[in-house]
Every structure is written in structure tokens, then in C-alpha cells.
Write a protein that holds these residues in place. Sequence first.
Motif, PDB file in Angstrom:
ATOM      1  N   LEU A 189      23.813  -4.457 -17.776  1.00 41.46           N
ATOM      2  CA  LEU A 189      22.625  -3.944 -17.105  1.00 41.46           C
ATOM      3  C   LEU A 189      22.674  -2.418 -17.045  1.00 41.46           C
ATOM      4  CD1 LEU A 189      22.470  -6.529 -14.167  1.00 41.46           C
ATOM      5  CD2 LEU A 189      20.952  -6.441 -16.161  1.00 41.46           C
ATOM      6  N   ALA A 190      21.829  -1.781 -17.813  1.00 39.68           N
ATOM      7  CA  ALA A 190      21.792  -0.321 -17.865  1.00 39.68           C
ATOM      8  C   ALA A 190      20.956   0.237 -16.717  1.00 39.68           C
ATOM      9  CB  ALA A 190      21.210   0.133 -19.197  1.00 39.68           C
ATOM     10  N   GLU A 191      21.041   1.539 -16.521  1.00 37.70           N
ATOM     11  CA  GLU A 191      20.222   2.204 -15.508  1.00 37.70           C
ATOM     12  C   GLU A 191      18.743   1.976 -15.818  1.00 37.70           C
ATOM     13  OE1 GLU A 191      21.035   6.382 -13.825  1.00 37.70           O
ATOM     14  OE2 GLU A 191      19.405   6.723 -15.267  1.00 37.70           O
ATOM     15  N   ILE A 192      17.932   1.790 -14.784  1.00 41.09           N
ATOM     16  CA  ILE A 192      16.499   1.558 -14.981  1.00 41.09           C
ATOM     17  C   ILE A 192      15.687   2.543 -14.146  1.00 41.09           C
ATOM     18  CG2 ILE A 192      16.768  -0.902 -15.504  1.00 41.09           C
ATOM     19  CD1 ILE A 192      15.840  -1.506 -12.627  1.00 41.09           C
ATOM     20  N   ASP A 193      14.465   2.778 -14.593  1.00 40.78           N
ATOM     21  CA  ASP A 193      13.497   3.558 -13.822  1.00 40.78           C
ATOM     22  C   ASP A 193      12.561   2.591 -13.128  1.00 40.78           C
ATOM     23  OD1 ASP A 193      14.230   6.267 -14.444  1.00 40.78           O
ATOM     24  OD2 ASP A 193      13.519   5.895 -16.481  1.00 40.78           O
ATOM     25  N   THR A 194      12.357   2.790 -11.830  1.00 39.78           N
ATOM     26  CA  THR A 194      11.421   1.962 -11.066  1.00 39.78           C
ATOM     27  C   THR A 194      10.338   2.876 -10.497  1.00 39.78           C
ATOM     28  OG1 THR A 194      12.307   2.152  -8.805  1.00 39.78           O
ATOM     29  CG2 THR A 194      13.512   0.720 -10.332  1.00 39.78           C
ATOM     30  N   PRO A 195       9.258   2.323 -10.003  1.00 35.86           N
ATOM     31  CA  PRO A 195       8.224   3.166  -9.380  1.00 35.86           C
ATOM     32  C   PRO A 195       8.750   3.962  -8.189  1.00 35.86           C
ATOM     33  CG  PRO A 195       7.323   1.010  -9.913  1.00 35.86           C
ATOM     34  CD  PRO A 195       8.803   0.918 -10.168  1.00 35.86           C
ATOM     35  N   ASN A 196       9.895   3.540  -7.627  1.00 37.59           N
ATOM     36  CA  ASN A 196      10.482   4.241  -6.479  1.00 37.59           C
ATOM     37  C   ASN A 196      11.626   5.170  -6.871  1.00 37.59           C
ATOM     38  OD1 ASN A 196       8.758   3.046  -4.586  1.00 37.59           O
ATOM     39  ND2 ASN A 196      10.060   1.234  -4.416  1.00 37.59           N
ATOM     40  N   GLY A 197      11.855   5.335  -8.172  1.00 37.51           N
ATOM     41  CA  GLY A 197      12.949   6.183  -8.636  1.00 37.51           C
ATOM     42  C   GLY A 197      13.938   5.388  -9.472  1.00 37.51           C
ATOM     43  N   LYS A 198      14.899   6.088 -10.048  1.00 37.92           N
ATOM     44  CA  LYS A 198      15.854   5.402 -10.913  1.00 37.92           C
ATOM     45  C   LYS A 198      16.991   4.779 -10.097  1.00 37.92           C
ATOM     46  CE  LYS A 198      18.277   9.729 -12.041  1.00 37.92           C
ATOM     47  NZ  LYS A 198      18.618  10.678 -13.137  1.00 37.92           N
ATOM     48  N   MET A 199      17.651   3.788 -10.674  1.00 36.75           N
ATOM     49  CA  MET A 199      18.784   3.118 -10.046  1.00 36.75           C
ATOM     50  C   MET A 199      19.681   2.533 -11.119  1.00 36.75           C
ATOM     51  SD  MET A 199      17.651  -0.650  -8.975  1.00 36.75           S
ATOM     52  CE  MET A 199      19.233  -1.135  -9.651  1.00 36.75           C
ATOM     53  N   GLU A 200      20.960   2.364 -10.781  1.00 35.80           N
ATOM     54  CA  GLU A 200      21.914   1.780 -11.713  1.00 35.80           C
ATOM     55  C   GLU A 200      22.549   0.549 -11.102  1.00 35.80           C
ATOM     56  OE1 GLU A 200      24.817   4.755 -12.604  1.00 35.80           O
ATOM     57  OE2 GLU A 200      25.277   5.177 -10.503  1.00 35.80           O
ATOM     58  N   PHE A 201      23.125  -0.280 -11.959  1.00 39.23           N
ATOM     59  CA  PHE A 201      23.796  -1.502 -11.524  1.00 39.23           C
ATOM     60  C   PHE A 201      25.298  -1.244 -11.528  1.00 39.23           C
ATOM     61  CE2 PHE A 201      19.716  -2.864 -13.222  1.00 39.23           C
ATOM     62  CZ  PHE A 201      19.281  -3.772 -12.258  1.00 39.23           C
ATOM     63  N   ILE A 202      25.894  -1.233 -10.347  1.00 43.58           N
ATOM     64  CA  ILE A 202      27.317  -0.960 -10.189  1.00 43.58           C
ATOM     65  C   ILE A 202      28.058  -2.269  -9.970  1.00 43.58           C
ATOM     66  CG2 ILE A 202      29.062   0.211  -8.795  1.00 43.58           C
ATOM     67  CD1 ILE A 202      27.327   2.100 -10.421  1.00 43.58           C
ATOM     68  N   GLN A 203      28.989  -2.568 -10.868  1.00 48.10           N
ATOM     69  CA  GLN A 203      29.718  -3.833 -10.782  1.00 48.10           C
ATOM     70  C   GLN A 203      30.988  -3.688  -9.956  1.00 48.10           C
ATOM     71  OE1 GLN A 203      29.845  -6.346 -14.261  1.00 48.10           O
ATOM     72  NE2 GLN A 203      31.975  -6.908 -13.857  1.00 48.10           N
ATOM     73  N   MET A 204      31.184  -4.641  -9.068  1.00 45.19           N
ATOM     74  CA  MET A 204      32.348  -4.716  -8.208  1.00 45.19           C
ATOM     75  C   MET A 204      33.399  -5.593  -8.884  1.00 45.19           C
ATOM     76  SD  MET A 204      31.926  -5.643  -4.193  1.00 45.19           S
ATOM     77  CE  MET A 204      31.608  -7.392  -4.445  1.00 45.19           C
ATOM     78  N   VAL A 205      34.654  -5.154  -8.872  1.00 46.96           N
ATOM     79  CA  VAL A 205      35.730  -5.863  -9.572  1.00 46.96           C
ATOM     80  C   VAL A 205      36.907  -6.049  -8.618  1.00 46.96           C
ATOM     81  CG1 VAL A 205      37.191  -5.912 -11.633  1.00 46.96           C
ATOM     82  CG2 VAL A 205      35.047  -4.599 -11.655  1.00 46.96           C
ATOM     83  N   GLY A 206      37.403  -7.267  -8.486  1.00 51.24           N
ATOM     84  CA  GLY A 206      38.574  -7.514  -7.659  1.00 51.24           C
ATOM     85  C   GLY A 206      39.835  -7.003  -8.330  1.00 51.24           C
TER      86      GLY A 206
END
Length: 353
Positions: free
Chosen positions: A151-168
Motif C-alpha cells: 500500500l503506497a502513499e495516497i492523496d485524499t481530499p483531506n490531504g495525503k497519508m501513508e500506510f505504516i505497517q506494524m511488525v512484532g
Amino acid sequence: MSEEVTAVGWDAIDQALLQVYGEQEPSHYGTMIPYSLGGEDPLDGISAYKSETPIPHWHFVTYGFSELYEKEFENKEYSGYGFELTFRLVRKENEEEPPAWALNLLQNMGRYVFNSGNVFRAGDYLDANGPICLDADTQLTALAFTHDPELAEIDTPNGKMEFIQMVGITEDELEAMQTWNTLGMLEAGIQQIPNYITDLTRASLLQNPQIAEAAEQGMEKEGSNTGFLFVSQLAWQVEKKGWFNKQSHVIQLGAKQADVISKLLRGRILKDRSLSLVGQNITIIFKAADQVGFHEDEQEITITLNRAAVDELSRKLVPQESQFELTSLAGVSFQILKTHIKNQEGEVVKTIG
């Protein structure tokens, strides 16, 4: 206007997932009472998709760190906190529903961010001070954060956001990330944990000699990326002693973090970088300099160290209750205190030092 029409941020996340999972209907877990109205769960929802590659696993995606509905944050460039969390967890054979503990863990991350204002970015880490799945027989006691591989960074109508994965991750992997860097350590172990899928049953990556060597060489060549370290037992005590009430300054540290601070000093100061230890009421900054000394400024203390002082301090910083001075640092001593690890009920389950 209906809520569905105005959920532009939510729709943008759904569109990103549609590119990966097509028409798969995920298991979705919403929140009945919003956090702002007294609800217990800060995230509006969590979806869990079934992924088969590279191995069967659950792929969790949060809804709530970014702005899902109308624009409210002043920063126009980013949507909300600028990210959503993802989490990939090994899926057991015939497991049709994702485990509840993983959902609770993600909501706990939401409480941490909403209550502290601290955000997660690729390269961060977080010590859970115990199994990431309570009561599980697992070595995974901390979390690392990286970019979601699909999941790459995306632009939304409210601004850009990225998907940060949590790893144990394990305790020794956490220490390697602190003394080197998170993304380098994860990349070194990608063959062992493809797509950074969390497996509660796995052993430490550092049991693999090649990965252990990569971490050691990385720290020696590059130093540490950790410029700030939160130290729960950090304190600066000013005492008066002797006939003339001469002041004596004491830096207190917990035994649990003594060893990693020792390594960070070498990975930062010897690379001419500063290291800030951040406590509840004090920040102590170590800097490289030819002259050894200290400067006191309200809630911030600066300690300057040369190579000889770093070598001496790093040797003496061991996870054992003690008090000592440095040959070249007059007026300051270091005290290592016992660290008591407690469970959620407040009971001491382990003592270090």
C-alpha cells in the motif's frame, strides 16, 4: 448530506485496498460509540483481509488516524496524523475470524497516539515491555514500524497519508534497531519474515549469524539513527555534601536501559552525533567535544564527552545496581537503579539489576 457521502477519507482508503484485494469483503470491526463521546476505542474501524501471499496471513488496516470525514486539522498537506496503521499476522489453518488480541493491539496504538500526540513513521519502534499478545508464549515484546509493502502513499481530499505497517519484534532485535536503525535491521531479515508478517512463534532474527553480522557492521560503519531515547527512570539529582555544602550531581538511570544507552553512546557520540535521553521531567543531552564537562539549564542538562570518556562510561553502564564516577567528569556521578517490570495489573513480574 449523508455520512456515507462525506466519508471521503474512508473512501480513499477503500479504493487503495480495492487495488490489492479486488472485491474481497473483509472482516470489519467498527466502533459503536465515538472516542470523542466517551467511547473506549479511538479508531472508527479496523478491516482484516485474507491474504495468501507470500504465506496465508491476516492483513489489518485501521480507519481513524487520518481524517475520514470532513477536514478538521489545520495542516492542509496531510490527512489527520498523516497515516493509517497496517498489521500482517500469520493466519492459522481454517481460521475464519482474525484474533481479537490483534484488534485490541491496534486500538491500543490509537490510544497512545490520541493521548500523547506522538505519531508513527517508518523507522520508529516501541517497546511493549512484555508479549505483544498477552499470555502468549512468544518472544515478540516490541514493535517496529515500516512502510506497508503493498500500500503506497495516497492523496485524499483531506490531504495525503501513508500506510505504516506494524511488525512484532524481539527484545534483542529492538536493541539492534536502537543501536543501528530500524529499517536496516528489518531489511536484513526480510528473507526470514517476508512482507514483515508477524509470527508469534518465530525466534529472534539475530540467531541467524549473517543477520547478526549485518547489524554489528551497520552499527560500526553507520552508527545509530536513534537521536532521542525515552528513559522512564531518568533523573538529575542535586545533592550537597561535605563541610562546605559542595554540590554533587547524580544522573539516575534504570538498569533495563543501561546496556542500550552504553551502545548508543558509542553509536552516536563517536560518530560526532548527539544523544538525548528524555525523561518525565528532565532531558539529558550527550555531545561530542574535546573537553569533558556539563552545563545545567533548568530542565535540560548537557554533558560533553571525548572519546576516552565515552569508552569509560560505556564500559561502566551495565544492567546492575551501582553508582560510579567518570575519571574526567568532576561533580557528576551515575547511579544505576533496579528496574521493575510490571504487568497490566501492576504486579512486578521481573526485576532487572
